[in-house]
Design a protein around this motif. Structure first.
Motif, PDB file in Angstrom:
ATOM      1  N   GLY A   1      -9.911  -8.376  -1.716  1.00 29.45           N
ATOM      2  CA  GLY A   1      -9.302  -7.738  -0.559  1.00 29.45           C
ATOM      3  C   GLY A   1      -8.008  -8.386  -0.111  1.00 29.45           C
ATOM      4  O   GLY A   1      -7.205  -7.765   0.573  1.00 29.45           O
TER       5      GLY A   1
ATOM      6  N   LEU B   1      -0.909  -5.354  -5.492  1.00 28.83           N
ATOM      7  CA  LEU B   1      -1.641  -4.163  -5.919  1.00 28.83           C
ATOM      8  C   LEU B   1      -1.053  -3.618  -7.221  1.00 28.83           C
ATOM      9  O   LEU B   1       0.116  -3.830  -7.521  1.00 28.83           O
TER      10      LEU B   1
ATOM     11  N   THR C   1     -13.358  -0.008 -15.599  1.00 29.65           N
ATOM     12  CA  THR C   1     -13.729  -0.605 -14.328  1.00 29.65           C
ATOM     13  C   THR C   1     -14.809  -1.649 -14.555  1.00 29.65           C
ATOM     14  O   THR C   1     -15.443  -1.682 -15.615  1.00 29.65           O
TER      15      THR C   1
ATOM     16  N   TYR D   1     -10.541  -0.814  -0.652  1.00 27.79           N
ATOM     17  CA  TYR D   1      -9.293  -1.113  -1.350  1.00 27.79           C
ATOM     18  C   TYR D   1      -8.206  -1.286  -0.304  1.00 27.79           C
ATOM     19  O   TYR D   1      -8.080  -0.436   0.592  1.00 27.79           O
ATOM     20  N   ARG D   2      -7.427  -2.360  -0.393  1.00 32.74           N
ATOM     21  CA  ARG D   2      -6.378  -2.629   0.590  1.00 32.74           C
ATOM     22  C   ARG D   2      -5.397  -1.468   0.695  1.00 32.74           C
ATOM     23  O   ARG D   2      -4.877  -1.165   1.756  1.00 32.74           O
TER      24      ARG D   2
ATOM     25  N   MET E   1      -8.602   4.228   0.042  1.00 34.95           N
ATOM     26  CA  MET E   1      -9.431   4.866  -0.989  1.00 34.95           C
ATOM     27  C   MET E   1      -8.683   5.964  -1.743  1.00 34.95           C
ATOM     28  O   MET E   1      -8.912   6.165  -2.929  1.00 34.95           O
TER      29      MET E   1
ATOM     30  N   TYR F   1     -18.002  -6.014  -8.741  1.00 33.23           N
ATOM     31  CA  TYR F   1     -17.773  -7.304  -8.102  1.00 33.23           C
ATOM     32  C   TYR F   1     -18.648  -8.377  -8.734  1.00 33.23           C
ATOM     33  O   TYR F   1     -18.209  -9.506  -8.945  1.00 33.23           O
TER      34      TYR F   1
ATOM     35  N   CYS G   1      -6.826  -4.726  -8.849  1.00 34.97           N
ATOM     36  CA  CYS G   1      -8.060  -4.741  -8.073  1.00 34.97           C
ATOM     37  C   CYS G   1      -8.634  -3.342  -7.890  1.00 34.97           C
ATOM     38  O   CYS G   1      -9.816  -3.194  -7.565  1.00 34.97           O
ATOM     39  N   HIS G   2      -7.824  -2.315  -8.139  1.00 33.23           N
ATOM     40  CA  HIS G   2      -8.341  -0.943  -8.029  1.00 33.23           C
ATOM     41  C   HIS G   2      -9.395  -0.660  -9.103  1.00 33.23           C
ATOM     42  O   HIS G   2     -10.147   0.295  -8.984  1.00 33.23           O
TER      43      HIS G   2
ATOM     44  N   LYS H   1      -6.646   4.206  -4.398  1.00 34.49           N
ATOM     45  CA  LYS H   1      -7.531   3.691  -5.445  1.00 34.49           C
ATOM     46  C   LYS H   1      -7.973   4.830  -6.367  1.00 34.49           C
ATOM     47  O   LYS H   1      -7.924   4.701  -7.594  1.00 34.49           O
TER      48      LYS H   1
ATOM     49  N   LEU I   1     -17.105   4.008  -5.610  1.00 34.02           N
ATOM     50  CA  LEU I   1     -15.822   3.433  -5.208  1.00 34.02           C
ATOM     51  C   LEU I   1     -16.043   2.672  -3.919  1.00 34.02           C
ATOM     52  O   LEU I   1     -16.735   3.127  -3.016  1.00 34.02           O
TER      53      LEU I   1
ATOM     54  N   SER J   1       0.834  -1.188   0.000  1.00 33.04           N
ATOM     55  CA  SER J   1       0.000   0.000   0.000  1.00 33.04           C
ATOM     56  C   SER J   1       0.873   1.244   0.000  1.00 33.04           C
ATOM     57  O   SER J   1       2.002   1.224   0.485  1.00 33.04           O
TER      58      SER J   1
END
Length: 178
Positions: free
Chosen positions: A132, A137, A108, A155-156, A159, A111, A142-143, A162, A152, A35
């Motif tokens: 998650g 990353l 984008t 996000y690990r 935010m 899910y 995954c973003h 992301k 939105l 991150s």
């Protein structure tokens, strides 16, 4: 992208402009992108949990090719990573992570779109949990997953990270990349 065990986990601190994150790789490929601005302990905790018994060795040179691709991504010169990646999860998690790699740059999906793609349409929450736990990353994007209503979602990397990644990609999406 199998379950081969490595004995060493190489790491480096990736830094480009105002982006800073720890990255790590086994001999099989990039296995961790941390991150934004998180401490080294994030990598240590992840490594102890998912790749126990591996020695953490700082090797900036060994990770240079991975760092180079990340720099090209942040410069808008790369929209698909070519570096080898290595992840280990359940078959379900690996199916989700593979599906994430199919989301086009600058776009984008939801899910539920991912759940449909992996042919588990009722597993939307499980898809969210698998996303998650994505350890890589940016390179496993995954973003690019958002809520069904276009909002939105978690996000690990947080935010802010992301949002910045999506804005970066949208800014470069219409430019023809080599």
């Amino acid at each position: 992208m199998g379950a081969k065990k490595s004995s060493s986990l190489y790491w480096s601190l990736f830094s480009y402009e105002n982006w800073k994150m720890y990255i790590a790789a086994t001999n099989d490929g990039l296995c961790f992108v941390g991150s934004q601005n998180q401490p080294f302990e994030e990598l240590v905790k992840w490594a102890n949990h998912y790749l126990p018994g591996n020695d953490l060795i700082r090797d900036d040179e060994k990770l240079q090719s991975f760092a180079d691709e990340l720099v090209h991504y942040f410069q808008g010169k790369l929209n698909r990573f070519t570096i080898p990646i290595f992840y280990r999860g359940t078959p379900f998690q690996e199916a989700v992570w593979k599906a994430l790699c199919d989301i086009p740059y600058g776009q984008t999906c939801s899910y539920s779109d991912i759940a449909q793609q992996i042919q588990k349409p009722t597993a939307v929450r499980a898809v969210g949990r698998a996303i998650g736990t994505n350890p890589i990353l940016i390179t496993v994007p995954c973003h690019r997953v958002i809520g069904k209503n276009g909002s939105l979602t978690g996000y690990r990397g947080g935010m802010e990270m992301k949002t910045r990644l999506l804005e970066l990609e949208r800014g470069f999406a219409n430019i023809q990349l080599v």
